[in-house]
Design a protein around this motif. Structure first.
Motif, PDB file in Angstrom:
ATOM      1  N   ALA A 226       0.802  -1.282   0.062  1.00  0.00           N
ATOM      2  CA  ALA A 226       0.078   0.049  -0.050  1.00  0.00           C
ATOM      3  C   ALA A 226       0.637   1.383  -0.115  1.00  0.00           C
ATOM      4  CB  ALA A 226      -0.976   0.184   1.269  1.00  0.00           C
ATOM      5  N   THR A 230      -0.059   2.759  -4.326  1.00  0.00           N
ATOM      6  CA  THR A 230      -1.166   3.966  -4.381  1.00  0.00           C
ATOM      7  C   THR A 230      -0.592   5.356  -4.519  1.00  0.00           C
ATOM      8  OG1 THR A 230      -1.092   4.044  -2.047  1.00  0.00           O
ATOM      9  CG2 THR A 230      -3.163   2.746  -3.169  1.00  0.00           C
ATOM     10  N   ASN A 233       0.757   5.731  -8.260  1.00  0.00           N
ATOM     11  CA  ASN A 233      -0.264   5.998  -9.196  1.00  0.00           C
ATOM     12  C   ASN A 233      -0.805   7.444  -9.105  1.00  0.00           C
ATOM     13  OD1 ASN A 233      -0.727   3.592 -11.109  1.00  0.00           O
ATOM     14  ND2 ASN A 233      -0.493   2.622  -9.028  1.00  0.00           N
ATOM     15  N   ILE A 274      -7.910   6.571  -6.866  1.00  0.00           N
ATOM     16  CA  ILE A 274      -6.844   5.352  -7.089  1.00  0.00           C
ATOM     17  C   ILE A 274      -7.501   3.918  -6.513  1.00  0.00           C
ATOM     18  CG2 ILE A 274      -4.742   4.795  -6.284  1.00  0.00           C
ATOM     19  CD1 ILE A 274      -4.767   7.177  -8.323  1.00  0.00           C
ATOM     20  N   VAL A 275      -8.243   4.085  -5.307  1.00  0.00           N
ATOM     21  CA  VAL A 275      -8.612   2.716  -5.065  1.00  0.00           C
ATOM     22  C   VAL A 275      -9.815   2.187  -5.915  1.00  0.00           C
ATOM     23  CG1 VAL A 275      -9.832   1.329  -3.150  1.00  0.00           C
ATOM     24  CG2 VAL A 275      -7.964   3.000  -2.554  1.00  0.00           C
ATOM     25  N   CYS A 339      -7.495   5.063   6.008  1.00  0.00           N
ATOM     26  CA  CYS A 339      -6.346   4.700   5.687  1.00  0.00           C
ATOM     27  C   CYS A 339      -5.336   5.226   6.515  1.00  0.00           C
ATOM     28  CB  CYS A 339      -5.913   5.289   4.557  1.00  0.00           C
ATOM     29  SG  CYS A 339      -4.160   5.041   3.855  1.00  0.00           S
ATOM     30  N   VAL A 380      -6.210  -0.989  -8.290  1.00  0.00           N
ATOM     31  CA  VAL A 380      -5.459   0.509  -8.095  1.00  0.00           C
ATOM     32  C   VAL A 380      -5.396   1.168  -9.551  1.00  0.00           C
ATOM     33  CG1 VAL A 380      -3.719   1.709  -7.243  1.00  0.00           C
ATOM     34  CG2 VAL A 380      -4.309  -0.442  -5.957  1.00  0.00           C
TER      35      VAL A 380
END
Length: 390
Positions: A226, A230, A233, A274-275, A339, A380
């Motif tokens: 993670a 993430t 990107n 992104i997720v 997060c 992702v």
């Protein structure tokens, strides 16, 4: 749902159509199940904060967006409910505290500056993803965890398999096993030779009997994956979005105001997504959402990109506006499972967005937008590569 190729930053048209039917509708998954799809911002936050929903993917009715490998998967703490989730999460909260993350800012600035030096001295055009976007968070998370950056090819390639929605369950399982074995070896090294890093802290917990070695390895694997995938990107996709909005890029490039840089990060986190598979939950008790009764055992999917484009919360939500106050976005989730690494991600993105375009003011795409390979097949979202020139 397929994104519109001409509007790669926007949610899929089918999601907009679903939202027009209401904030709470049914959707069909690959296995024929029909969980609830929640597109409204207020409804998403309400569900994510509700103790009557679970993140435990082993529960019947949990909405898995991809086939699970035979025998299921070993859960990290993000796939556990309280109190077990809280117990494990507390063990890694301190390294991500805002004060500690801010203390890392000078070293992250040094990493970014050195990579830009290399970028400017190297070939032109270049793939920004490979030369900059991926190395920045990989170097940072390696430093934080105590992972040798020399192994970056292994963990980056393995991560790509794990988050590829078109990979077979067996391929993803093999990726998880390889990454877990790698982190298990590292935890073993930290047990023998501890250092001043997060993995060494987990190893101390193992020695103290608070964790077993497998739990420590799973936690390390989660944070490694993670912590680079993430953010990498987000760096590349955010850069592309800015290049496609030159008026907004000019605002950022010409400013020395840290508040505008911070605002840029929040707005890009809101505007982009992104997720790519939403926040997944299953109801453990009956509850009511948006006037609908959700029965115990029914799945729930909160799609971030629609919550962040809700016109009830964000005026003219499909417009990128770096001056907008977008801090209420749900890019990092909401509630007890939001997060853990968001302070680190924010700080890295502030350093990147506040530095790259000032140091390379003529940065531009080296191809047409339609030729940029987007990660439409990933859990992702982002780009496979980003050819740029200056």
């Amino acid at each position: 749902m397929t994104r519109e190729a001409r509007c790669p930053f926007d949610p899929p048209p089918a999601l907009y159509a679903q939202h027009r039917q209401g904030a709470m509708t049914r959707v069909r998954l690959w296995d024929g199940s029909t969980p609830w799809l929640i597109t409204g911002y207020a409804e998403q936050r309400a569900v994510l904060a509700d103790p009557r929903v679970s993140v435990d993917l082993s529960r019947p009715g949990f909405p898995s967006t991809v086939p699970l490998p035979p025998g299921g998967v070993k859960r990290s703490f993000i796939g556990m409910d309280d109190p077990e989730h809280a117990r494990l999460r507390r063990m890694v909260t301190a390294p991500f505290a805002i004060k500690r993350i801010e203390a890392m800012r000078p070293s992250v600035q040094k990493i970014v500056d050195e990579l830009i030096d290399d970028l400017l001295a190297g070939p032109n055009p270049v793939d920004l993803m490979e030369a900059f976007a991926l190395p920045v968070p990989s170097l940072v998370i390696c430093e934080l965890l105590g992972v040798p950056y020399a192994d970056h090819d292994f963990f980056q390639d393995t991560s790509k398999t794990i988050i590829n929605s078109t990979a077979t369950p067996e391929q993803r399982q093999a990726g998880h096993q390889a990454l877990h074995a790698y982190l298990d070896d590292l935890v073993g090294e930290k047990l023998a030779h501890p250092g001043d890093d997060l993995l060494s802290g987990l190893a101390e917990r193992v020695t103290a009997g608070e964790l077993d070695r497998q739990e420590a390895a799973r936690m390390g694997a989660l944070m490694l994956l993670a912590g680079h995938e993430t953010t990498a990107n987000m760096i590349a996709l955010g850069t592309l979005a800015l290049l496609e909005h030159p008026d907004q890029l000019a605002l950022l490039r010409d400013t020395h105001d840290p508040k505008l840089v911070a605002s840029t990060v929040e707005e890009l986190l809101r505007y982009l997504n992104i997720v790519h598979n939403g926040r997944l939950r299953v109801a453990t008790e009956d509850l009511e959402v948006a006037g609908q009764t959700v029965r115990a055992g029914e799945g729930l999917i909160m799609v971030n990109e629609m919550g962040n484009r809700d016109p009830e919360v964000f005026e003219d939500p499909d417009r990128l506006d770096l001056r907008r106050d977008a801090r209420r976005h749900v890019a990092f989730g909401f509630g007890v499972h939001q997060c853990l690494g968001q302070p680190l991600a924010r700080m890295e993105l502030q350093v990147v967005y506040g530095t790259l375009y000032r140091r390379v003011p003529t940065l531009k795409l080296a191809t047409e937008l339609g030729r940029v390979p987007f990660k439409f097949n990933g859990l992702v979202y982002g780009v496979h590569e980003l050819p740029v020139t200056w």
